[in-house]
Write a protein that holds these residues in place. Structure first.
Motif, PDB file in Angstrom:
ATOM      1  N   GLU A   1       0.709  -1.159  -0.290  1.00  0.00           N
ATOM      2  CA  GLU A   1      -0.886  -0.010   0.048  1.00  0.00           C
ATOM      3  C   GLU A   1       0.924   1.186  -0.447  1.00  0.00           C
ATOM      4  N   SER A   2       1.005   2.491  -0.569  1.00  0.00           N
ATOM      5  CA  SER A   2       1.373   3.561  -0.660  1.00  0.00           C
ATOM      6  C   SER A   2       0.381   4.676  -0.243  1.00  0.00           C
ATOM      7  N   VAL A   3       1.750   6.227   0.371  1.00  0.00           N
ATOM      8  CA  VAL A   3       0.137   6.660   0.675  1.00  0.00           C
ATOM      9  C   VAL A   3       1.193   7.593   0.455  1.00  0.00           C
ATOM     10  N   SER A   4       0.903   9.282   0.287  1.00  0.00           N
ATOM     11  CA  SER A   4       2.025  10.697  -0.016  1.00  0.00           C
ATOM     12  C   SER A   4       2.281  11.350   0.598  1.00  0.00           C
ATOM     13  N   ARG A   5       1.742  10.989   2.120  1.00  0.00           N
ATOM     14  CA  ARG A   5       1.504  12.249   3.442  1.00  0.00           C
ATOM     15  C   ARG A   5       1.554  11.877   4.826  1.00  0.00           C
ATOM     16  N   GLY A   6       3.070  12.145   5.631  1.00  0.00           N
ATOM     17  CA  GLY A   6       2.538  11.647   7.047  1.00  0.00           C
ATOM     18  C   GLY A   6       1.195  11.482   7.543  1.00  0.00           C
ATOM     19  N   MET A   7       0.266  12.257   7.610  1.00  0.00           N
ATOM     20  CA  MET A   7      -1.030  11.998   7.818  1.00  0.00           C
ATOM     21  C   MET A   7      -1.687  10.843   7.740  1.00  0.00           C
ATOM     22  N   ASP A   8      -1.505  10.721   6.381  1.00  0.00           N
ATOM     23  CA  ASP A   8      -2.324   8.974   5.885  1.00  0.00           C
ATOM     24  C   ASP A   8      -1.035   7.824   5.963  1.00  0.00           C
ATOM     25  N   ALA A   9      -0.097   8.381   6.172  1.00  0.00           N
ATOM     26  CA  ALA A   9       0.509   7.987   6.883  1.00  0.00           C
ATOM     27  C   ALA A   9       0.095   6.488   9.094  1.00  0.00           C
ATOM     28  N   ILE A  10      -0.387   7.728   9.471  1.00  0.00           N
ATOM     29  CA  ILE A  10      -0.691   7.232  10.452  1.00  0.00           C
ATOM     30  C   ILE A  10      -1.750   7.345  10.737  1.00  0.00           C
ATOM     31  N   GLU A  11      -2.455   7.738   9.930  1.00  0.00           N
ATOM     32  CA  GLU A  11      -4.494   6.513   9.596  1.00  0.00           C
ATOM     33  C   GLU A  11      -4.117   5.210   9.026  1.00  0.00           C
ATOM     34  N   ALA A  12      -3.049   4.925   7.746  1.00  0.00           N
ATOM     35  CA  ALA A  12      -3.246   3.860   7.575  1.00  0.00           C
ATOM     36  C   ALA A  12      -2.958   3.267   8.278  1.00  0.00           C
ATOM     37  N   PHE A  13      -1.491   2.830   9.180  1.00  0.00           N
ATOM     38  CA  PHE A  13      -1.143   2.158  10.478  1.00  0.00           C
ATOM     39  C   PHE A  13      -2.138   2.264  11.076  1.00  0.00           C
ATOM     40  N   SER A  14      -3.212   2.863  11.832  1.00  0.00           N
ATOM     41  CA  SER A  14      -3.901   2.829  12.439  1.00  0.00           C
ATOM     42  C   SER A  14      -5.190   1.381  12.092  1.00  0.00           C
ATOM     43  N   GLU A  15      -5.846   1.774  10.616  1.00  0.00           N
ATOM     44  CA  GLU A  15      -6.488   0.653   9.807  1.00  0.00           C
ATOM     45  C   GLU A  15      -5.636  -0.571   9.956  1.00  0.00           C
ATOM     46  N   LYS A  16      -4.397  -0.501   9.262  1.00  0.00           N
ATOM     47  CA  LYS A  16      -4.264  -1.885   9.560  1.00  0.00           C
ATOM     48  C   LYS A  16      -2.842  -2.421  10.267  1.00  0.00           C
ATOM     49  N   LYS A  17      -2.136  -1.755  10.718  1.00  0.00           N
ATOM     50  CA  LYS A  17      -0.975  -2.948  11.058  1.00  0.00           C
ATOM     51  C   LYS A  17       0.120  -2.991  10.786  1.00  0.00           C
ATOM     52  N   HIS A  18       0.632  -2.074   9.491  1.00  0.00           N
ATOM     53  CA  HIS A  18       1.643  -2.523   8.653  1.00  0.00           C
ATOM     54  C   HIS A  18       2.782  -3.220  10.013  1.00  0.00           C
ATOM     55  N   ASP A  19       3.232  -4.640   8.747  1.00  0.00           N
ATOM     56  CA  ASP A  19       4.541  -4.790   9.823  1.00  0.00           C
ATOM     57  C   ASP A  19       5.642  -4.045   9.273  1.00  0.00           C
ATOM     58  N   LEU A  20       5.472  -3.652   7.779  1.00  0.00           N
ATOM     59  CA  LEU A  20       6.972  -3.069   7.367  1.00  0.00           C
ATOM     60  C   LEU A  20       6.629  -2.250   6.516  1.00  0.00           C
ATOM     61  N   ILE A  21       7.361  -0.215   7.166  1.00  0.00           N
ATOM     62  CA  ILE A  21       6.935   0.458   6.701  1.00  0.00           C
ATOM     63  C   ILE A  21       8.075   1.758   6.024  1.00  0.00           C
ATOM     64  N   PHE A  22       7.924   1.691   4.781  1.00  0.00           N
ATOM     65  CA  PHE A  22       9.057   2.602   4.301  1.00  0.00           C
ATOM     66  C   PHE A  22       8.857   3.851   3.756  1.00  0.00           C
TER      67      PHE A  22
END
Length: 833
Positions: A580-601
């Motif tokens: 999955e990809s996002v372009s903003r820091g705030m979107d990254a926080i929301e995406a993590f809150s929903e799916k708890k990603h294992d590895l984040i670049f």
């Protein structure tokens, strides 16, 4: 004033005083004498009358006597009288002496002697009054002069602001005009307008500096800074001008000179710029170089014997810096005039070379203000050397250390350049990076050293030797192509080698002069890493398409650059991941809150919220989620950044990141990083995590070494062909022509948009916006392997960071031409080799 003119106050019932007055005035009926019976009466009349002399008989039965003695010498009297005390009382004698009264006499003194004392006191009073009157007059004149000086400074500041505002508008209009297709006669006129405008701006700045120094309003800003960077940045400012006159710019760093010092960096840079500018102005060809040395000085006496703070390793030092040139020189009899304001050695110098004669005067005054001194040595027709000493505190053990990665230390390199002093300077830079060096002035000898000594892995070759020794250069290229060695071609900024010279083998890249150590370090690390990678077996470089099956993970990519996103997602798909990809820091926080990603670049530099802040918030969110659940989750966050300076990694780790990858990414490095952290996640993160830094050396951001050049039959376009790493482009596209076309189309579309924004930022003189846009666009170019444009954008980013808008504009013009060339020849990129 004589005693006849003096106004006298006689205090006390003492016939001796009256006798002395009779001796002075004899039988004169008009006397300027007041007589009172006691000290109390004198205390009432003295403050309201301007007495020149007071004769006081202090009897023991007069209680006000002691108080009057103190009052007569106090500030109560604007014009203190000359006082004579007659007393035999020891206590009042001590009071008079303590109050500074010199004439303390015994009552047994004769009338004649007392008369002489009164006359002498009247003369002293007259002299003192004259001095006080002169002092008040001089003080008034000083205040008037200071007021006029302040008014002059205010006037200059206001005038400067008005002129600078108008000239900025003129220059902002002139630059776009210069880039348009003007007729030759108009282009020359517009260039004259720009030159005159820049000259006027420079003169206004110099006049303001002189004014501030004269009025004592110039304040120093003392802080710790990199002496090396200050020198390199000062030299780089003059790279285009020096290149146009075939002048070599470089510096020689003496052993034992520490990099970090405490002082006023801006003022030191101003001094260096003045001296370098003069060197280039009065040198037609040859060299302008800086020599830097440092000697340990004993601590000042007032420093005491206090122990330094824990971990502190500071030393009182004396910097010795010289700026030397091979120019026209200065006659010995003209040297004393050099450091005077508005003075040059000869009127003809002003007519031929221009200038106000303020630069050296300002530099000398600034050095005096900082506790330093300046001198000069010169020989007509041989050159000049301006040298200065400056006390400073050298800071050892700074967190920013200049060095190559550990495996690269100790490598050997050959430097080939016709100038022995340049060889000495570049050798000192390489030695500081812990590389051994061998110097030579001919290509034949360099080729022989490469063939003879297998431990030599690198060649640094100056482009000026190619035209003279073309055949030897072709043989040298053949040898490098056949071996696992690398070469760096040293070129002047803004120039391009000819077409047959550009077609060099792999691991043969260019580096602009003057050589900056940071850029050199990044380039060397890149080259050595490429050499190491090429030594690996083919099986070690193949991409593992089953990586996702062996290490199933939820991946998130956070990056605001579309090209970077396209490339990284393409590589991850080749590993078998659907990230999955996002372009903003705030979107990254929301995406993590929903799916708890294992590895984040996580891209470090993003608008609105950068990667560091996004990581901190994700870690805080993670703690909240873990506190509310029995299932503990710990994501792995990996920084993606083009910044690889020492200290950047520490900032990432402090923010909560686990690892650090430099852009542009190499597929094999990305693969090894995923595998390393995949093993950690597979162990349910119950075991101790490995070291934060990747086990394999990371490749710092630099112009990649593998190069191909788009060529064109049009001779007028050859100078603008960008160096393209086609292998990198094919590798990122997974060998798919469709993916290559899609990636290239996206690159051209995005770069065109970025260049439009960059041109607007330059026109608006917005240095910070220039830095931001250039950084973003440079990363995309490096990712796609468009090395020639990426190199220029990194330079523009550096100019924007340091507020050098004019230099950024010049480099951007070359970048635009390279990009236009690439657009016209885009189809050749899609041809598979």
């Amino acid at each position: 004033m004589t005693v006849d003119d003096a106004k006298i106050l006689a205090v006390g019932k003492n016939g001796l005083i009256e006798q002395a007055l009779n001796v002075l005035f004899k039988d004169q009926e008009e006397r300027r004498v007041d007589m009172v019976e006691n000290a109390s009466a004198a205390a009432e009349t003295a403050p309201t009358n301007h007495y020149d002399v007071v004769v006081l008989d202090t009897s023991g039965d007069d209680p006000a006597g002691t108080g009057l003695i103190s009052r007569l010498s106090s500030s109560e009297f604007p014009y203190p009288p000359q006082t004579i005390i007659l007393t035999d009382d020891p206590q009042r004698l001590c009071t008079a002496v303590n109050c500074g009264i010199r004439n303390v006499l015994s009552k047994s003194i004769s009338a004649d002697e007392l008369a002489a004392r009164i006359e002498s006191a009247a003369n002293d009073g007259a002299h003192l009054n004259n001095l006080q009157s002169e002092y008040r007059h001089l003080t008034s004149q000083l205040e008037t002069a200071q007021l006029k000086n302040r008014e002059k400074t205010d006037f200059l500041a206001t005038m400067s602001y008005q002129i600078r505002t108008a000239m900025n508008g003129v220059i902002a209009i002139v630059d776009p005009l210069m880039e348009s297709n003007l007729p030759p006669n108009l282009e020359e006129l517009v260039e004259n307008v720009r030159t005159s405008g820049n000259a006027l701006m420079h003169i206004m700045n110099e006049i303001l500096d002189i004014s501030k120094i004269e009025t004592g309003e110039l304040q120093l800003n003392i802080h710790t800074f990199s002496l090396r960077k200050c020198i390199e940045d000062s030299l780089e400012l003059f790279a285009p001008k020096a290149s146009g006159k075939d002048i070599e710019l470089f510096y020689i760093w003496s052993d034992g000179t520490l990099e970090f010092v405490k002082g006023d960096e801006a003022r030191l840079r101003q001094i260096l710029i003045n001296l370098i500018s003069n060197g280039i102005k009065f040198t037609h060809e040859g060299e302008v170089y800086i020599t830097v040395d440092m000697s340990r000085e004993p601590p000042p006496p007032e420093a005491g014997t206090e122990e330094p703070a824990a971990g502190e390793d500071n030393h009182n030092c004396m910097m010795q810096i010289s700026v030397s040139d091979s120019g026209i020189g200065i006659p010995e009899d003209k040297l004393p005039r050099l450091f005077k304001a508005f003075s040059q050695t000869d009127p003809s110098v002003t007519r031929r070379y221009g200038g106000t004669g303020l630069g050296l005067a300002i530099s000398s005054s600034l050095l005096n203000l900082m506790g330093g001194t300046m001198g000069v040595e010169s020989v007509p027709n041989q050159g000049s050397s301006f040298h200065f000493t400056l006390p400073t505190i050298a800071v050892a053990g700074s967190p920013e250390k200049l060095t190559l990665p550990e495996p690269e230390k100790g490598n050997k390199a050959v430097i080939c350049h016709p100038n022995p002093k340049f060889l000495q300077g570049l050798s000192s830079q390489l030695n500081r990076l812990q590389l051994q060096t061998v110097s030579t002035t001919s290509i034949e000898e360099a080729d022989g050293l490469l063939k003879k000594d297998p431990s030599i892995r690198l060649l640094l070759l100056d482009e000026t030797l190619i035209s003279e020794q073309t055949l030897s250069f072709e043989q040298l290229k053949s040898h490098i192509a056949a071996t696992n060695k690398a070469a760096i071609l040293l070129t002047n900024i803004g120039t391009q080698a000819r077409a047959h010279d550009i077609k060099t083998p792999k691991r043969f890249i260019t580096l602009h002069k003057p050589v900056k150590t940071d850029r050199l370090r990044i380039t060397l690390a890149s080259l050595f890493q490429e050499q190491k990678t090429s030594e690996e077996k083919p099986s070690q470089r193949r991409l593992d398409h089953s990586l996702a099956q062996r290490f199933p993970m939820k991946l998130l990519l956070v990056d605001d650059n579309n090209i970077n996103v396209k490339v990284v997602l393409s590589l991850l798909r080749q590993f078998g991941y659907q990230a999955e990809s996002v372009s903003r820091g705030m979107d990254a926080i929301e995406a993590f809150s929903e799916k708890k990603h294992d590895l984040i670049f996580m891209d470090v530099q993003m608008p609105e919220m950068d990667g560091l802040e996004a990581t901190r918030r994700i870690r805080a969110k993670e703690e909240e989620m873990n506190a509310a659940s029995d299932a503990k989750h710990k994501s792995i966050i990996i920084a993606l950044t083009a910044k690889t300076m020492t200290g950047d990694k520490e900032k990432c780790f402090e923010a909560g990141m686990n690892d650090f990858l430099a852009k542009p990414l190499r597929p094999e490095i990305l693969q090894s990083t995923i595998q390393k952290w995949g093993e950690v996640i597979a162990q349910d993160q119950s075991t101790k995590q490995p070291a934060r830094e990747s086990e394999k050396p990371e490749k710092p951001a630099a112009f990649p070494p593998t190069q191909e050049t788009i060529t064109d039959t049009s001779e007028s376009q050859e100078d603008y062909s960008p160096e393209i790493d086609k292998e990198r482009l094919i590798e990122f596209a997974g060998g798919s022509p469709d993916m290559m076309k899609e990636l290239l189309d996206l690159y051209i579309e995005q770069t065109s948009e970025k260049f439009t924004q960059l041109r607007k930022a330059i026109d608006q003189q917005n240095a910070e916006e220039i830095r931001r846009i250039a950084h973003s666009s440079a990363g995309a170019n490096a990712t796609c392997g468009i090395n020639g444009i990426a190199d220029l954008l990194y330079e523009i980013e550096d100019h924007g960071k340091n507020g050098r808008v004019e230099q950024a504009a010049k480099v951007f013009t070359m970048a635009e031409k390279k990009f236009e060339f690439l657009e016209k020849n885009r189809e050749s990129l899609l041809e598979t080799p």
